[in-house]
Design a protein around this motif. Structure first.
Motif, mmCIF file in Angstrom:
data_model
loop_
_atom_site.group_PDB
_atom_site.id
_atom_site.type_symbol
_atom_site.label_atom_id
_atom_site.label_comp_id
_atom_site.label_asym_id
_atom_site.label_seq_id
_atom_site.Cartn_x
_atom_site.Cartn_y
_atom_site.Cartn_z
ATOM 1 N N ILE A 45 0.693 -1.130 0.078
ATOM 2 C CA ILE A 45 -0.077 0.028 0.012
ATOM 3 C C ILE A 45 0.919 1.215 0.166
ATOM 4 C CG2 ILE A 45 -1.877 1.358 1.353
ATOM 5 C CD1 ILE A 45 -2.841 -1.313 0.131
ATOM 6 N N GLY A 46 0.600 2.139 -0.935
ATOM 7 C CA GLY A 46 1.062 3.311 -0.720
ATOM 8 C C GLY A 46 2.661 3.537 -1.440
ATOM 9 N N LYS A 47 3.098 2.750 -2.097
ATOM 10 C CA LYS A 47 4.498 2.580 -2.547
ATOM 11 C C LYS A 47 4.327 3.196 -4.141
ATOM 12 C CE LYS A 47 6.564 -0.489 0.600
ATOM 13 N NZ LYS A 47 5.092 -0.869 1.323
ATOM 14 N N VAL A 48 3.632 2.547 -5.084
ATOM 15 C CA VAL A 48 3.254 2.630 -6.268
ATOM 16 C C VAL A 48 2.025 3.051 -6.785
ATOM 17 C CG1 VAL A 48 4.106 1.758 -8.678
ATOM 18 C CG2 VAL A 48 5.255 0.933 -6.436
ATOM 19 N N ALA A 49 1.914 4.023 -7.839
ATOM 20 C CA ALA A 49 0.595 4.528 -8.406
ATOM 21 C C ALA A 49 0.653 3.808 -9.750
ATOM 22 C CB ALA A 49 0.491 5.897 -8.619
ATOM 23 N N HIS A 50 -0.365 3.089 -10.331
ATOM 24 C CA HIS A 50 -0.376 2.448 -11.490
ATOM 25 C C HIS A 50 -1.298 3.272 -12.422
ATOM 26 C CE1 HIS A 50 1.998 -0.632 -9.674
ATOM 27 N NE2 HIS A 50 1.208 -0.900 -8.779
ATOM 28 N N TYR A 51 -1.180 2.919 -13.727
ATOM 29 C CA TYR A 51 -1.974 3.337 -14.673
ATOM 30 C C TYR A 51 -1.913 2.432 -15.670
ATOM 31 C CZ TYR A 51 -1.685 7.734 -12.097
ATOM 32 O OH TYR A 51 -1.901 8.522 -11.019
ATOM 33 N N SER A 52 -3.006 1.933 -16.385
ATOM 34 C CA SER A 52 -3.219 0.815 -17.335
ATOM 35 C C SER A 52 -4.397 1.095 -18.091
ATOM 36 C CB SER A 52 -3.251 -0.613 -16.786
ATOM 37 O OG SER A 52 -4.638 -0.578 -16.144
ATOM 38 N N ASP A 53 -4.792 0.146 -19.210
ATOM 39 C CA ASP A 53 -5.714 0.452 -20.084
ATOM 40 C C ASP A 53 -7.073 0.404 -19.032
ATOM 41 O OD1 ASP A 53 -5.593 -2.125 -19.510
ATOM 42 O OD2 ASP A 53 -5.839 -3.129 -21.003
ATOM 43 N N GLU A 71 6.777 -7.424 -5.152
ATOM 44 C CA GLU A 71 6.918 -7.176 -3.674
ATOM 45 C C GLU A 71 6.768 -6.032 -3.125
ATOM 46 O OE1 GLU A 71 11.074 -7.440 -5.133
ATOM 47 O OE2 GLU A 71 9.401 -8.818 -5.096
ATOM 48 N N ILE A 72 7.164 -4.843 -4.003
ATOM 49 C CA ILE A 72 6.970 -3.463 -3.796
ATOM 50 C C ILE A 72 5.584 -2.837 -4.639
ATOM 51 C CG2 ILE A 72 9.296 -3.182 -3.762
ATOM 52 C CD1 ILE A 72 9.335 -1.559 -6.217
ATOM 53 N N GLY A 73 4.817 -3.715 -5.286
ATOM 54 C CA GLY A 73 3.719 -3.368 -5.910
ATOM 55 C C GLY A 73 3.715 -3.166 -7.241
ATOM 56 N N LEU A 74 4.803 -3.370 -8.213
ATOM 57 C CA LEU A 74 4.624 -3.212 -9.556
ATOM 58 C C LEU A 74 3.739 -4.038 -10.123
ATOM 59 C CD1 LEU A 74 8.507 -2.897 -10.170
ATOM 60 C CD2 LEU A 74 6.997 -1.135 -10.186
ATOM 61 N N ALA A 109 9.774 6.191 -1.144
ATOM 62 C CA ALA A 109 8.956 4.753 -0.664
ATOM 63 C C ALA A 109 9.795 3.502 -0.879
ATOM 64 C CB ALA A 109 7.867 4.661 -1.824
ATOM 65 N N LEU A 110 10.711 3.509 -1.635
ATOM 66 C CA LEU A 110 11.636 2.405 -1.722
ATOM 67 C C LEU A 110 12.989 2.415 -0.836
ATOM 68 C CD1 LEU A 110 11.937 1.925 -5.680
ATOM 69 C CD2 LEU A 110 10.138 1.151 -3.937
ATOM 70 N N GLU A 111 12.971 3.635 0.125
ATOM 71 C CA GLU A 111 14.394 3.995 0.951
ATOM 72 C C GLU A 111 14.141 2.670 2.037
ATOM 73 O OE1 GLU A 111 16.661 5.817 0.657
ATOM 74 O OE2 GLU A 111 16.019 6.854 -1.157
ATOM 75 N N GLY A 112 13.025 2.342 2.430
ATOM 76 C CA GLY A 112 12.994 1.586 3.575
ATOM 77 C C GLY A 112 13.315 -0.075 3.177
ATOM 78 N N MET A 113 13.250 -0.258 2.035
ATOM 79 C CA MET A 113 13.539 -1.439 1.235
ATOM 80 C C MET A 113 14.954 -2.023 1.607
ATOM 81 S SD MET A 113 10.570 -1.950 0.088
ATOM 82 C CE MET A 113 11.022 -3.557 -0.993
ATOM 83 N N SER A 114 15.978 -0.885 1.952
ATOM 84 C CA SER A 114 17.112 -1.469 2.307
ATOM 85 C C SER A 114 17.499 -1.211 3.621
ATOM 86 C CB SER A 114 18.360 -0.474 1.572
ATOM 87 O OG SER A 114 17.954 0.921 1.626
ATOM 88 N N GLN A 115 16.738 -0.940 4.263
ATOM 89 C CA GLN A 115 16.992 -0.622 5.854
ATOM 90 C C GLN A 115 17.075 -2.178 6.424
ATOM 91 O OE1 GLN A 115 13.861 1.757 7.420
ATOM 92 N NE2 GLN A 115 14.519 3.580 6.359
ATOM 93 N N GLU A 116 17.560 -2.001 7.466
ATOM 94 C CA GLU A 116 17.900 -3.409 8.382
ATOM 95 C C GLU A 116 16.560 -4.105 8.922
ATOM 96 O OE1 GLU A 116 20.468 -2.735 11.645
ATOM 97 O OE2 GLU A 116 22.074 -2.330 10.301
ATOM 98 N N GLU A 117 16.339 -5.254 8.552
ATOM 99 C CA GLU A 117 15.267 -5.997 8.958
ATOM 100 C C GLU A 117 15.662 -6.680 10.522
ATOM 101 O OE1 GLU A 117 12.599 -6.033 7.760
ATOM 102 O OE2 GLU A 117 12.913 -5.401 5.526
#
Length: 976
Positions: free
Chosen positions: A317-325, A585-588, A620-628
């Motif tokens: 939620i809230g990471k990627v906005a999508h536009y398609s047909d 996993e990030i919403g693509l 929105a992708l900054e947290g993807m490389s943070q320590e788990e």
């Protein structure tokens, strides 16, 4: 004109579909094929270590983002169908399943690694339904509702009022029948004022659903709309929407404040409080007519939901906005993305061009509307699905490359100049001059006198139809589907560039380059075999080792200088150390990406894929490389089923072999997780692995410190988790025991010396007996070497030779000389235990010559020594071979009717001297001759003698397979 009406109808339906856009989401669907315990997920929870716990129709399931671990009845889980999971704290989970009246309390730190620690609590009544509200577990029947307090481990029961009819109770009697009602939850609220207030307010209203938001406020849904209870104030938000079924099952709010809920029978809905709008989203996930069985928002605000028979869905939620047909995008596959300075985006797809402006949405104009004129050719070409070949923006002018027209044409749309070019690809060349790839030649488009002049150049065979160019080190570089090219000194002439890495991998012929990027003095090239960096005449090759054949298609740089790459396997980021992959996993919405572009004004990435385009905020992708969160889960002994937890563990000296398990939750971190660990006190060096456990065997008593650290692809090692381990020494190594047992130790030493002395004497006695036995056998072998029959026959031969003529013949003289020489050699050999192979062969040949003379040339023989054998350097037991040769003559050749022949071959086989003796006599197995007659006493003694020398020595006696006769194989182990 019969075709006109269907076409008009088709166009009308198409625009009607565009008038009702629906949302596009990127999500991941986990099924039983991925390891999920069951096909339907009824409940979810997240523990203190961010691990997911899933209750399914086939047992309990644990998930860390990478793997599922199942737990069923054999692990201690009583119900097969899990209906509710409540995390009480970091060390306790409450489980309620389809086994009425039973509640289980488990320790999540141990559950996924073996036997569960389970506490069972039997309720006072049998109930048919259960749900969770906060940390309370609620379950009820038609007359009462009970609340289980996990802190006190107690159950309190509330009788439902008489006004609560049996008909209402039937609505929520069994969740397996897909019907549930949330009115009973009001009766279970702990705050009496809040409970009385809501019961009074909703006395005459039908309450469809209740949701507890992330800010602890409550949302209530009635037929009139949504009610929001926050800090004691109740607000009403009417929703004029009548198409949703009136009964709902689950409510959850996401990180953006939207309320997600499900229909009783089917459907997934989202309520946006800011827009006061409800949307049905079942079609976005292809779950029409499917029951959504559970909803859950994790600690990061991402949504999880289960669908009947289709497993588990994960929705960032809230990471990627999508536009398609679905959102008016003309064409599903996005080929080019351009960010204009006025915050407008131009999107080139497989079906044409789209204009996007934030706040205004998507526009897909027809060419006829751009400049107010009718262009029949343009309109007809526009409808072609292969109309757009390339889209390029330069000096506030948009260039549209297709097969639209033979000459450049300029048109306008909303004050935006658009130049239509004929060709397959366009890029910059020098200044305002563009280079256009034609079907068979390269062209230069040069602005001149307010128009455009096209200059035709050399044929473009070998360069490919699609390409991109850049200026680097004073020359034009070109990346095309046919490889990498560099401009020569002549204009528009290119030579191929072959990086060394492609030559070494034998991939120069199939090299395809898709994009180039120049930053300062570095050139970056995206290819089908990795990313190339050219810096100071040095090539650097970057690629994902697990997937070496990825097509890296597009490059861009963000404001922080990081490189972003679009590929057919997702989005990659290079941070100067490694490639980090981002996918669904990030919403693509798709991992098959065509292009990526960084918008410097909005600080965001534009990503074009095979299923539309997406806008991603880099933050929105900054947290993807943070320590788990990394934790040490347990220590398990190898020789017994015992498990220890805690930051400090004390073990006995017998418990010095164990396994340490560790793990980290990584739901949104792409790629494999790597670990490094070490045990201070034993080995200070780091060990690297992708396994989630480390094993140690036979550690000495002492104090140790175990450290483990984790990292994901492209990230740095996180802070190590520490575990202290103390192994106590045995009692006999303690000072008190050592001082009190010194006398016993001295006594044991004395006994040991006495035992050793007796053992040595016994060994000497056995050796002496062995030598005596060897001497006796050798003496027997010597005495049996010259057979009395041989001596008697030899003397008869001498008498015959002498009596045949008055004067002794030369033959008789030679025979007597050889016989005496043989006797002398045998006497000499009897004085030695071993003898050179050359001397043994010389004595054996002398014996064979005598036998050959005695038999009047009716016997022949050969002795062959293979080249690898050195007869002067090899020693064998003396008088070893003659008994076998004598046995072949007397018991094999003499009884035969044919001329005799004996072959002796000596060679090496590994560490053995191999001796082969063959004859063409009557063999071993004959009706008139038993094996006992053929095997003389000398052979039996020789066999015993060889076995005493070494148990590996061997003698094999058998008939020959290919012809008549017998053979002897002797394997004599060579000594150093």
């Amino acid at each position: 004109m019969k075709w006109l009406h269907p076409c008009i109808l088709w166009v009308g339906l198409s625009f009607a579909g565009y008038s009702q856009p629906s949302h596009t989401f990127g999500y991941i669907n986990f099924t039983e094929a991925d390891g999920l315990a069951g096909s339907t997920v009824y409940c979810m929870a997240q523990d203190g270590q961010n691990y997911m716990w899933l209750g399914t129709n086939n047992g309990l399931c644990w998930f860390d983002g990478q793997q599922f671990i199942r737990f069923r009845h054999r692990h201690g889980i009583l119900p097969r169908l899990i209906l509710s999971i409540i995390p009480l704290n970091d060390s306790t989970l409450i489980i309620y399943g389809h086994r009425p009246g039973y509640i289980q309390v488990i320790d999540p730190r141990l559950a996924r690694f073996g036997a569960l620690k389970i506490k069972s609590l039997k309720a006072k009544h049998n109930y048919h339904s259960g749900t969770a509200l906060g940390h309370d577990l609620l379950f009820w029947n038609s007359q009462s509702i009970s609340r289980f307090d996990p802190e006190k481990m107690e159950i309190s029961t509330f009788d439902l009022p008489a006004s609560f009819s049996q008909q209402q109770a039937a609505l929520f009697s069994d969740p397996l029948k897909h019907s549930i009602h949330f009115v009973p939850l009001i009766y279970a609220l702990r705050d009496p004022h809040q409970r009385d207030h809501l019961l009074t307010y909703f006395k005459k209203k039908t309450l469809f659903g209740l949701a507890k938001a992330r800010d602890q406020s409550l949302w209530y849904h009635t037929q009139e709309g949504f009610y929001h209870l926050k800090e004691g104030a109740l607000t009403f938000d009417p929703i004029p929407w009548r198409r949703v079924a009136p009964n709902y099952r689950y409510y959850k709010d996401d990180a953006e404040g939207n309320i997600w809920f499900t229909g009783t029978l089917s459907g997934l809905y989202r309520y946006d409080p800011d827009r006061h709008k409800i949307e049905e989203l079942s079609s976005s996930f292809s779950i029409e007519e499917r029951q959504v069985t559970s909803l859950f928002c994790d600690h990061k605000g991402d949504l999880w939901f289960g669908v009947e028979g289709k497993g588990l869905y994960y929705l960032p939620i809230g990471k990627v906005a999508h536009y398609s047909d679905r959102e008016n995008l003309r064409g599903s596959s996005v080929l080019r993305l351009i960010a204009a300075p006025d915050s407008k985006y131009y999107i080139g797809t497989n079906k044409g061009i789209n204009f996007f402006e934030k706040g205004k949405g998507l526009f897909s104009p027809k060419l006829a509307d751009m400049d107010g004129q009718s262009h029949n050719t343009a309109v007809s070409a526009w409808l072609s699905p292969h109309y757009l070949h390339d889209l390029f923006y330069h000096n506030h002018v948009l260039y549209y490359v297709s097969s639209l027209s033979k000459k450049p044409r300029e048109i306008w749309w909303r004050s935006q100049p658009l130049i239509l070019l004929n060709g397959s690809s366009v890029s910059t060349y020098h200044g305002d001059t563009l280079i256009v790839g034609g079907w068979h030649a390269l062209h230069l488009v040069v602005p001149a006198n307010g128009g455009y002049h096209v200059v035709k150049r050399a044929p473009s065979f070998g360069l490919g139809k699609t390409f991109k160019t850049c200026r680097f080190q004073g020359r034009t570089w070109l990346a095309s589907s046919e490889g990498i090219f560099q401009e020569t000194e002549k204009s528009l002439e290119f030579k191929p560039v072959k990086p060394p890495v492609f030559i070494e991998a034998n991939r120069v012929d199939d090299l395809a380059a898709f994009d180039l990027l120049v930053r300062e003095d570095t050139l970056w090239i995206a290819t089908n075999y990795g990313i190339l960096r050219y810096y100071r005449n040095t090539w650097l090759h970057l690629r994902e080792e697990e997937n070496p054949y990825i097509n890296y298609r597009s490059l861009t740089r963000d404001a922080k200088g990081r490189l972003w790459i679009a590929s057919n396997r997702g989005l990659y980021r290079y941070n100067g150390k490694a490639l980090v992959r981002f996918g669904k996993e990030i919403g693509l919405i798709s991992q098959n990406l065509n292009t990526v572009l960084f918008d410097t004004l909005q600080d965001q990435l534009l990503i074009g894929s095979a299923d539309g385009f997406s806008i991603v905020k880099t933050e929105a992708l900054e947290g993807m490389s943070q320590e788990e969160a990394l934790q040490i889960d347990y220590i398990r002994l190898m020789d017994e089923d015992s498990t220890f937890t805690g930051t400090s563990v004390e073990l006995s000296h017998r418990q010095n072999s164990f396994t340490i398990a560790y793990s980290t939750a990584a739901f949104t971190s792409p790629g494999k997780t790597w670990y490094r660990y070490r045990l201070k006190g034993a080995n200070a060096q780091w060990r690297y692995t992708d396994r989630r456990s480390a094993s140690y065997v036979g550690l000495e008593p002492g104090n140790y410190t175990f450290e483990v650290s984790a990292k994901h692809a492209g990230t740095s090692w996180n802070t190590p988790a520490v575990q202290a381990i103390s192994i106590t020494p045995p009692f006999y190594k303690r000072l008190v025991f050592i001082s009190s047992s010194s006398a016993v130790f001295v006594l044991l030493v004395c006994l040991g010396v006495l035992y050793w002395t007796r053992k040595v004497k016994g060994e000497e006695l056995r050796k002496r007996e062995h030598l005596v036995q060897m001497a006796q056998l050798e003496q027997k072998a010597i005495s049996s070497t010259l057979n009395p029959h041989f001596i008697f026959n030899a003397l008869n031969s001498i008498q015959y030779f002498l009596s045949r003529d008055k004067n002794p013949s030369r033959e008789a003289i030679d025979y007597i000389a050889d016989f005496s020489h043989l006797i002398r050699e045998n006497m000499e050999a009897s004085q030695h235990r071993t003898i050179q192979l050359s001397m043994e062969l010389e004595r054996l040949e002398l014996y064979l010559r005598l036998e050959q003379s005695r038999m009047e040339k009716k016997m022949a023989y050969t002795i062959h020594v293979q080249p690898g054998v050195q007869p002067e350097e090899v020693y064998i037991p003396s008088m070893l071979l003659q008994p076998f040769v004598e046995n072949a003559i007397w018991h094999g050749i003499i009884p035969s009717e044919y001329p005799g022949y004996i072959t002796i071959e000596i060679g090496l086989q590994e560490r053995f001297l191999h001796i082969l003796i063959q004859d063409n006599g009557i063999g071993l197995e004959r009706p008139h001759l038993s094996e006992h007659h053929h095997i003389s006493r000398g052979i039996a003694l020789s066999r015993e003698r060889l076995l005493l020398l070494s148990p590996h020595n061997r003698i094999d006696l058998r008939n020959r397979k290919d012809t008549r006769g017998a053979e002897v194989r002797i394997y004599l182990e060579l000594q150093d």
